[in-house]
Design a protein around this motif. Sequence first.
Motif: not given
Length: 359
Positions: A284-285, A303-310
């Motif tokens: 989780x990033x 597998x890399x879960x994150x809030x989109x930069x957009x």
Amino acid sequence: RDNWYTGMSKRYSVMGDVVLTTPVIRAIIESNSELEITIVTKEFYAPFFFGIPRVNLFFIDKDNRYKGLSGAYRLYKTLVAEGTPDAFIDLQGNLFSRTLSWFFERKGSKVSRIDNGEKEKQFLIKAKYIRALKHATTRYLDAFAAVGFDAKIGKAPFIDYSTEAYQTARSYFIGKIPEKSYLKIGLSPFAPTKPKVWGLNHFKELISLINQNHNAVFFLFGGGEKEILLMKELEQFGDNVHLIAGKFTLSEELAMMRMLDLMICMDSSNMHLASLSGIKTVSVWGGTHPAFGFSALNQPSEYHIQTPVSSLKCRPCSEQGEKNCIYKEPKCMEMITAEAVFDSIRPIIARQSQQGSEK
């Protein structure tokens, strides 16, 4: 030994950086049969290099005898007393290591220094233009190639451990897992900086969601006295949650990690330890980004879960999560719900559950 070679790998302080040298060192040794490497590092990191042939470890403490630039010269004199190496490879790229490499260069050794890509990373942070940069392991390989040693990284696992460590891990797991069909899930809730931490409440929700749908046993990994105290609170959340951190040696923890079906973690050293151990690793990033080159090695992008930069213009805010968040709590982490993480890992858990039932 003909064509004798000594390389110096010096990642003293950041565990994730050190362990990422492991697949590289293995690959270089396997591809160059006449090679011998001396690794200069902390004694604590010795288990990462267990079982790799023709590797010597030289332990130092930069806070005492080898502190500062005078310590770099003292270290150089100590090392060169054993013989001048054919090459010196600086895998750290800071003032201390550059000074040390300069001494060896003056002595006649070939010298190679890592290109950390700092300008590229800073551009991505400022411009919010995300593209995948070289992975850290590729940068390490490039440093070796610069002095004539090429290799390709194989498949995990890259980390080995002693028979004693395996026996300890196996005995512990046997006492904690009701049946073979139960999933063994590792959780590593912490990271060195706040913008990289998802939060214990999110982990509690995630544990509940998994428990509602699957038979699972959870094992808590991590380090630091403060973090261990907080994880003790999480351990009380259920009878199937067990604290690993602070109870075993690093080698024993590595053996336990290899036995997991899945690790769920932050952008942290345990993320690297899990992926290099060859298990499925979901991370989780928050304030950082996997595109900077420190993603879990050979793990799928999903597998890399994150809030989109957009969706959040301030992300990513720093390379290593060192910058204070402009919000009271890291918004990029708050936007990631337990339901979103569970939905992401649902296919992994389903496959692992099916494999477990077939054993």
